[in-house]
Structures are given as C-alpha cells and as structure tokens.
Design an enzyme around this catalytic site. Structure first.
Site, PDB file in Angstrom:
ATOM      1  N   HIS A 204       0.809  -1.156   0.099  1.00  0.00           N
ATOM      2  CA  HIS A 204       0.053   0.068  -0.098  1.00  0.00           C
ATOM      3  C   HIS A 204       0.765   1.468  -0.014  1.00  0.00           C
ATOM      4  O   HIS A 204       0.330   2.476  -0.155  1.00  0.00           O
ATOM      5  CB  HIS A 204      -1.001  -0.036   1.343  1.00  0.00           C
ATOM      6  CG  HIS A 204      -0.412   0.183   2.587  1.00  0.00           C
ATOM      7  ND1 HIS A 204      -0.540   1.358   3.167  1.00  0.00           N
ATOM      8  CD2 HIS A 204       0.097  -0.604   3.460  1.00  0.00           C
ATOM      9  CE1 HIS A 204       0.145   1.341   4.273  1.00  0.00           C
ATOM     10  NE2 HIS A 204       0.687  -0.053   4.591  1.00  0.00           N
ATOM     11  N   THR A 241      -4.498 -19.296   2.772  1.00  0.00           N
ATOM     12  CA  THR A 241      -4.767 -19.108   1.412  1.00  0.00           C
ATOM     13  C   THR A 241      -4.425 -17.880   0.739  1.00  0.00           C
ATOM     14  O   THR A 241      -4.615 -17.001   1.246  1.00  0.00           O
ATOM     15  CB  THR A 241      -6.593 -19.273   1.298  1.00  0.00           C
ATOM     16  OG1 THR A 241      -6.733 -20.509   1.819  1.00  0.00           O
ATOM     17  CG2 THR A 241      -6.774 -19.384  -0.166  1.00  0.00           C
ATOM     18  N   CYS A 349       1.160   5.882  12.266  1.00  0.00           N
ATOM     19  CA  CYS A 349       0.941   4.762  13.286  1.00  0.00           C
ATOM     20  C   CYS A 349       1.041   5.452  14.834  1.00  0.00           C
ATOM     21  O   CYS A 349       0.409   4.951  15.453  1.00  0.00           O
ATOM     22  CB  CYS A 349       1.896   3.832  13.356  1.00  0.00           C
ATOM     23  SG  CYS A 349       1.969   3.295  11.647  1.00  0.00           S
TER      24      CYS A 349
HETATM   25  N1  PLP Z   1       7.755  -0.128   7.953  1.00  0.00           N
HETATM   26  C1  PLP Z   1       7.690   0.975   7.571  1.00  0.00           C
HETATM   27  C2  PLP Z   1       8.957   1.847   7.598  1.00  0.00           C
HETATM   28  C3  PLP Z   1       6.590   1.763   7.430  1.00  0.00           C
HETATM   29  O1  PLP Z   1       6.544   3.110   7.124  1.00  0.00           O
HETATM   30  C4  PLP Z   1       5.306   0.972   7.812  1.00  0.00           C
HETATM   31  C5  PLP Z   1       3.901   1.422   7.623  1.00  0.00           C
HETATM   32  O2  PLP Z   1       3.937   2.673   7.960  1.00  0.00           O
HETATM   33  C6  PLP Z   1       5.574  -0.436   8.238  1.00  0.00           C
HETATM   34  C7  PLP Z   1       6.766  -0.799   8.090  1.00  0.00           C
HETATM   35  C8  PLP Z   1       4.518  -1.004   8.425  1.00  0.00           C
HETATM   36  O3  PLP Z   1       3.393  -1.518   7.230  1.00  0.00           O
HETATM   37  P1  PLP Z   1       2.066  -1.990   7.341  1.00  0.00           P
HETATM   38  O4  PLP Z   1       1.491  -1.203   8.657  1.00  0.00           O
HETATM   39  O5  PLP Z   1       1.373  -2.011   6.105  1.00  0.00           O
HETATM   40  O6  PLP Z   1       2.455  -3.464   8.182  1.00  0.00           O
END
Ligand code: PLP
Length: 406
Positions: A204, A241, A349
């Site tokens: 994504h 799956t 996050c």
């Molecule tokens: N690693 C990095 C550097 C990211 O920026 C992110 C998401 O912001 C992730 C890992 C984790 O991705 P996901 O939340 O799609 O698992």
C-alpha cells in the site's frame, strides 16, 4: 483535499484496480484446488510474483507474499528469537514500530536487544551497527528508508561491515534484514546490491491495496522458520490461502513503479520537494516564524540551497520532508489542516498519540523542535500548483498555532 501524506499510504493506481477486480468474482478459485478454477489465479499469482521480484532485482521463487510489512518483520523477529531464546538482536533505534514493538516482546522473553541511534541526518552510522554485533547476534535489522525523515541508510555498507565483524569475532554471520517498505517504488531497491538476506515490502506504500506485503529473500539465504503454519502455501514459507486479488494488484503496481522509476519519477518528485522546501523557507521567513528541516536535507534547508533541495540524492527519499516549527505543536497544526491538507505529525501509526517521535529522539533533535514537527510526503500526480497551495496552508496553520498558544 491536498494529499501530502504518501508515506502513510497511497491510493491504488488504475492498473492495480484493473488487475484486482477479475479475481474477486470471475476467477475466484483457490490456487490450491485441483480443478480448472485454480488456473487463472495460479497464473496471476506467478505473474505478480515475477513483477514484485523484478522491482527489487530478485528471483520470483524468493518472493513470499504475506498480509503486510508488519507480518513480514514480526516473523523474522519472533522466529529467530524462538530459535535463539538467549540470543542478541541489533536494530536501528529509528526503525518502524513494527520492528520496535516486536523487539520489546522478545526482550521480555530473554533476548538481548541493542538499538543503534541515528545521527542528526537521520542515518545510522554503519560502523556503529557493526560495533554493536556480538558473538551471539542472530539478527541485524535496519530499514532502508525512514518513514518520518526520508533518511536512507547505507545498507550495502552496513551489511559488509556486519559480515566483516562476524568474521573477526569468529561468529556466524547474523541474519541480515532490511525493511524496505518506504523505499520500494520511491527509489531503486536492488536486493543483491543491498547485500542483505531478506527485505520487507508493503504494497500500500506503492499504489496497491492495504492488506498485502512481501518478504523477499536473497538467493540461497538461510530462511528462518515460518511464522504461520498450516496449509503450506507459498512453498511452506507462509501458510494461509493466497490473496490472489491483492497479489495481482501488487504485481501490477510494482510494474508501474518499475516504469515510473525508469522514466525519472524520482528526479521529478525531488524537484517538487525542492520547490516545497524553498517556498516554505521563504514564506516562513517572510512571516517571521522559525522553520527547520530534520534529516538529510537539514543543512541544505538552513542554507536555502535550492539545487541540493531539489536533487535526487542517495541519502534521502525524494518525496519526504520532516518540517519543524520550533515551539509549535504538530498535532494541532495537523488537526487544523485536517480537511484541507493531509499531512501527519510523525508517523501515521502514532496519530492521536501526542508524544515525541522516537525517530527524532534517537537523532537527538531538540524537544521543542521535535514537538513542532510534521511530515510532508509527496504523492504521485502532485502538481507544482498543489505544492504552492500546500505551503501556503501549512505556513498559515503554523502561524495560527502560534497565535493560539499566546
Ligand atoms: N515499515 C515502515 C518503514 C513503514 O513505514 C510501515 C508503515 O507505515 C511499516 C513498516 C508497516 O507497514 P504495515 O502497517 O502495512 O504493515
């Protein structure tokens, strides 16, 4: 709404949507079935695997699809910690929380963890990573590009120095992993050049759907045991799956990214970043508010070096700016702009949690600067007009925020 939050996520590109749709209803079969309904999904999965492999210079058979970057990262940490319960792991202090929270869990079970701080430019010194390795280090995990500052680590040198250090210690070389979730699609990622055993991708972040990611192994790498066990899909590397619609979309988006990178998208984005930075500095100076950049472009910004700010340099993602309004409050700036300009305070996050970014702390950024830091990340399709409008909105919000706190 102006979208300058591409490091949080991206919309699906048209190619990804077209690739996905036929596998929701028309070709809905299970890849593992023995009848003909499995044929089209099987072919789509193989083609997606080849495209994702090509994006990072790997072999299709070394691509393991999974649900997200977090799963990929967690699987290394949990499985290596399970195998070496009193072992040692080295990682960057500026890693994503997908790494840091998994490390916290295994630390509580007895694994020793060393986190290596970044320098003021946001990059981790390769020598410090190597020096942190011990006789029983089983995993070294360093991200290629940081999601908040856009700083790009020198992974090839880190990998080379870690190997040298292991050999000097007479120890086994630790498993080398690099989180390339933010790098892929924005800068060239070449697994062989990186010199690590495995990398992680998140679809994504490169115009494919949320809910799919990949682990990609170096040819011949010793693979840690899988996290998910069950039906032995993905050649036993990840049971469950297969998500064929999303894999097809990931493959299509990877193909677009390959074409975009080859046609100079990185350079074009860096020019927009330069335009943003220069306009921001001028507007802030004219309004009498302080502004700074964190990360690899800090000095270029302070000197308002237009050429450096617009250049696609190896130490910085071309689309990312970590903008500090010293004394300001990033959460209120972001909230005030919420319906006009999409940016974030630190990483998405952490949204809603008003705490200083661990990335900026690791870089030993001044607290007043860190609290007033927002992340601007430019998306595909952004115009110069969008940049100019975004700068105007951002500076106004920073000024308003200042008035509110007086
Ligand atoms: N690693 C990095 C550097 C990211 O920026 C992110 C998401 O912001 C992730 C890992 C984790 O991705 P996901 O939340 O799609 O698992």
């Amino acid at each position: 709404m102006l979208f300058f939050d591409a490091n949080a996520t991206t919309p699906c590109c048209d190619e990804a949507v077209s690739a996905l749709l036929p596998f929701l209803q028309q070709h809905f079969g299970n890849v593992s079935s023995s009848h003909a309904l499995s044929h089209a999904p099987l072919a789509a999965l193989a083609s997606a695997r080849a495209s994702v492999a090509e994006l990072v210079g790997a072999r299709p058979s070394d691509v393991v699809f999974c649900s997200c970057a977090t799963e990929s990262i967690n699987s290394f940490i949990f499985c290596l910690a399970e195998r070496h319960p009193s072992g040692h792991i080295v990682a960057g202090a500026t890693e994503h929380v997908a790494v840091l929270a998994a490390l916290d869990r295994v630390r509580s079970r007895g694994v020793r963890i060393t986190l290596v701080d970044a320098e003021l430019d946001g990059r981790v010194l390769p020598e410090n990573v190597a020096a942190a390795c011990e006789m029983d280090t089983v995993l070294v995990s360093l991200m290629l590009a940081n999601n908040e500052t856009g700083a790009v680590n020198d992974i090839p040198r880190i990998a080379a120095l870690v190997r040298e250090r292991a050999s000097a210690l007479g120890a086994d070389t630790p498993f080398l992993h690099s989180d390339c979730a933010q790098a892929a699609g924005k800068i060239p990622v070449d697994l062989a050049r990186l010199g690590v055993d495995a990398i992680t991708l998140a679809a994504h972040k490169l115009y494919a759907p949320k809910g799919i990611g990949a682990t990609i192994f170096r040819e011949g790498a010793r693979r840690p045991s899988p996290l998910l066990v069950g039906g032995n899909q993905e050649c036993g590397a990840r049971s469950g799956t297969e998500n064929v619609p999303y894999a097809a979309a990931f493959g299509a988006a990877a193909r677009v990214s390959i074409e975009q990178l080859a046609s100079g998208a990185g350079e074009a984005t860096a020019k927009l970043r330069g335009r943003f930075a220069v306009a921001l500095k001028r507007a802030a100076d004219a309004s009498g508010i302080a502004v700074a950049l964190h990360g690899p472009l800090r000095d270029a910004f302070a000197a308002c070096d237009e050429g450096a700010l617009a250049a696609n340099v190896p130490q910085a993602l071309p689309n990312t700016l970590s903008v500090a309004f010293p004394g300001g409050n990033a959460s209120s700036i972001v909230a005030n702009l919420a319906s006009a300009l999409a940016i974030s305070a630190g990483s998405a996050c952490h949204a809603g949690v008003d705490k200083v970014s661990h990335v900026l702390k690791s870089m030993r950024v001044d607290l007043a600067e860190a609290r007033g830091t927002v992340r601007v990340s430019i998306a595909r399709g952004t115009s110069e007009g969008d940049v100019d409008a975004a700068v105007t909105l951002l500076v106004r919000a920073a000024i308003d925020g200042r008035a509110d706190t007086k």
